[in-house]
Write a protein that holds these residues in place. Sequence first.
Motif, short mmCIF file in Angstrom:
data_model
loop_
_atom_site.label_atom_id
_atom_site.label_comp_id
_atom_site.label_asym_id
_atom_site.label_seq_id
_atom_site.Cartn_x
_atom_site.Cartn_y
_atom_site.Cartn_z
N ASP A 29 0.83 -1.19 0.00
CA ASP A 29 0.00 0.00 0.00
C ASP A 29 0.87 1.25 0.00
O ASP A 29 1.92 1.28 -0.64
CB ASP A 29 -0.98 -0.03 1.18
N MET A 66 0.55 0.75 -3.94
CA MET A 66 -0.49 1.70 -4.33
C MET A 66 -1.25 2.16 -3.09
O MET A 66 -1.78 1.33 -2.34
CB MET A 66 -1.47 1.05 -5.31
N TYR A 69 -4.57 0.52 -1.20
CA TYR A 69 -4.80 -0.89 -1.54
C TYR A 69 -4.74 -1.76 -0.28
O TYR A 69 -3.94 -1.52 0.62
CB TYR A 69 -3.76 -1.37 -2.54
N ASN A 70 -5.60 -2.78 -0.25
CA ASN A 70 -5.54 -3.78 0.81
C ASN A 70 -5.26 -5.14 0.18
O ASN A 70 -4.96 -5.23 -1.01
CB ASN A 70 -6.83 -3.77 1.64
N THR A 71 -5.37 -6.20 0.94
CA THR A 71 -4.96 -7.52 0.45
C THR A 71 -5.81 -7.98 -0.73
O THR A 71 -5.29 -8.62 -1.65
CB THR A 71 -5.04 -8.55 1.59
N HIS A 73 -7.18 -6.00 -3.07
CA HIS A 73 -6.68 -5.29 -4.24
C HIS A 73 -5.35 -5.87 -4.69
O HIS A 73 -5.09 -6.01 -5.90
CB HIS A 73 -6.46 -3.81 -3.89
N GLN A 74 -4.50 -6.22 -3.75
CA GLN A 74 -3.17 -6.71 -4.09
C GLN A 74 -3.24 -8.09 -4.76
O GLN A 74 -2.44 -8.38 -5.66
CB GLN A 74 -2.30 -6.74 -2.84
N GLN A 77 -4.17 -7.29 -8.26
CA GLN A 77 -3.01 -6.71 -8.93
C GLN A 77 -2.01 -7.79 -9.32
O GLN A 77 -1.43 -7.76 -10.42
CB GLN A 77 -2.37 -5.69 -7.99
N ASP A 98 -4.76 -3.35 6.47
CA ASP A 98 -5.11 -4.11 5.27
C ASP A 98 -6.32 -5.00 5.49
O ASP A 98 -6.92 -5.50 4.53
CB ASP A 98 -3.93 -4.96 4.80
N SER A 102 -12.51 -1.86 1.43
CA SER A 102 -12.99 -0.61 0.86
C SER A 102 -14.51 -0.64 0.78
O SER A 102 -15.14 -1.70 0.93
CB SER A 102 -12.41 -0.41 -0.53
N GLN A 105 -15.61 -3.06 -1.87
CA GLN A 105 -15.50 -4.46 -1.46
C GLN A 105 -16.62 -4.84 -0.52
O GLN A 105 -17.16 -5.95 -0.58
CB GLN A 105 -14.14 -4.71 -0.82
#
Length: 288
Positions: A29, A66, A69-71, A73-74, A77, A98, A102, A105
């Motif tokens: 993040d 980024m 970002y949390n887990t 999003h990662q 990614q 994390d 969001s 989510q």
Amino acid sequence: VAFNSLGLRDAERSPQPAPGALRILAIGDSVTFGMGVAQDKTYPRQLESLLSRERGTPVEVLNMGMPGYNTGHQLAQLRELGLALQPKVVVLGFLYNDVQPSSGQRSASGPQEEQSLLRKTRSAINAGTVWLKQNSLFFDWLTPRLGMVLRPLGFKGFGQVGEVKDKYVDSNPQWRGVQQALLEMQRLTAERGIDLVVMIIPAMAKFDDATYPLKEYHQAVAAFCRNSGIRHLDLLPAFWGLDGTRFWIPATDGHPNAEGQRIIAEALAGYLAPLLPPSGILTAGSIP
């Protein structure tokens, strides 16, 4: 802040590693991104220099951090971009917040489990604190200093700290969601012969038994990784005994500055260096 053609805060990178180079992805993040520090002072860039010098051959550490970002999003990614970049190692910089989803989510996951009265109270306190910090410069300046005074007196269970600690229990669906995301990262990397390392990043507080507020977070993430066979590095020992507030960007922003980023890079380099393949020998799944 400058972004390359891949949308990363990094130098321009080829989709494939340079000949003879070992490629590492740093996913995370705003700490990994390097909020508030120059690009060459971020821990991914400092790690690249340290490992290249240690090995005597090129090491590429791509900064995929980024902010926000949390887990979940990662994981997306990694699927959508990271795996195609052909890394030998993926380092996931994990931060205590994390576990928080969001708004998108939360909407996508459908109805949430009913919260206990205690959790609702803590959430309300946290929401009020965030609102005040966003709307009052004085409150934003005051809260971290007030926390330093109250924590030694035992006031550790309220506001954001209390809510974060309350989330790292197996009964919390958000923490279970993080666990599933980590297991999926483990599956995706293992089937491609990529080594995954979860790096547990501490909050930049005073690092001693009386004042550090989030030991439970470190213990929960480390225990899950250990029980799941996921390699992990807890950075708390690298900072222990120091005053983490020295590493804040300004007086009210707890993101680690260049010195804090250096400590992260050196701890990570020391962890990875003996585990990476010898120079000139790049095989999949090289970390034992």
